[in-house]
Motif scaffolding. Sequence first.
Motif, PDB file in Angstrom:
ATOM      1  N   ILE A  90      12.467   8.736   1.070  1.00 31.89           N
ATOM      2  CA  ILE A  90      11.306   9.381   0.275  1.00 31.89           C
ATOM      3  C   ILE A  90      10.113   8.219   0.056  1.00 31.89           C
ATOM      4  O   ILE A  90       8.872   8.363   0.492  1.00 31.89           O
ATOM      5  N   SER A  94       6.611   8.221   1.743  1.00 30.63           N
ATOM      6  CA  SER A  94       5.438   7.927   0.680  1.00 30.63           C
ATOM      7  C   SER A  94       4.454   6.889   1.129  1.00 30.63           C
ATOM      8  O   SER A  94       3.300   7.050   0.911  1.00 30.63           O
ATOM      9  N   SER A  95       5.175   5.647   1.413  1.00 37.67           N
ATOM     10  CA  SER A  95       4.389   4.443   1.757  1.00 37.67           C
ATOM     11  C   SER A  95       3.498   4.921   3.023  1.00 37.67           C
ATOM     12  O   SER A  95       2.340   4.417   2.958  1.00 37.67           O
ATOM     13  N   TRP A  97       2.149   7.591   3.880  1.00 40.58           N
ATOM     14  CA  TRP A  97       1.282   8.701   3.387  1.00 40.58           C
ATOM     15  C   TRP A  97       0.283   7.756   2.500  1.00 40.58           C
ATOM     16  O   TRP A  97      -0.920   8.201   2.956  1.00 40.58           O
ATOM     17  N   VAL A  98       0.592   7.051   1.748  1.00 41.17           N
ATOM     18  CA  VAL A  98      -0.470   6.067   0.849  1.00 41.17           C
ATOM     19  C   VAL A  98      -1.151   5.192   1.813  1.00 41.17           C
ATOM     20  O   VAL A  98      -2.320   5.106   1.487  1.00 41.17           O
ATOM     21  N   TYR A 121       3.979  15.101   5.555  1.00 35.86           N
ATOM     22  CA  TYR A 121       4.550  14.145   4.416  1.00 35.86           C
ATOM     23  C   TYR A 121       4.964  14.926   3.318  1.00 35.86           C
ATOM     24  O   TYR A 121       6.023  14.715   2.979  1.00 35.86           O
ATOM     25  N   ILE A 125       8.804  14.850   1.786  1.00 33.92           N
ATOM     26  CA  ILE A 125       9.327  14.386   0.685  1.00 33.92           C
ATOM     27  C   ILE A 125       9.804  15.630  -0.259  1.00 33.92           C
ATOM     28  O   ILE A 125      11.139  15.197  -0.901  1.00 33.92           O
TER      29      ILE A 125
END
Length: 161
Positions: A90, A94-95, A97-98, A121, A125
């Motif tokens: 996760i 997330s990383s 995506w960000v 993403y 998640i």
Amino acid sequence: MSRRAWLPWVSTAARLTLGAVMLVAGALKVADPAMAAQAVRAYDLLPQALVTPVGWGLPFLEMAIGLLLIVGFGTRPAGVAAGVFMVVFIAAVSSAWVRGLSIDCGCFGGGGTVAAGQTKYLQEILRDTGLLVLAGWLFVRPFSKFALESDPHVPTGATAS
């Protein structure tokens, strides 16, 4: 059926679902270790020296955890290990995506760069969060039906409830 009677069945479903996902994900990556390393590389999180060992070793750990869960041996520690994997997955997705990366997670083989509109993403998640919930359930209620490991609080020959 009383509440206590169905709890082992919920644990069985959680154990088998999480175990199957871990086993399949690992097996698909073991089939192509170079692609697994490419998927790890795409996240751009690890030093280059760790990419190949992680890419090649991760699938074997996933398969081992999956097998333990499926047979029901060491369910609580295997569930904790699976939960740690889910938290790491996760965080990694997330990383990516960000940071605006466009990659396939490589969760079930494949991996690497994809076109900007091809990322999934949120779905990844959410899926891993659901699997994390199953891992948490197994931490709290590790004893289930059809497992090699039985509830030590149930006398031999008695039905687990």
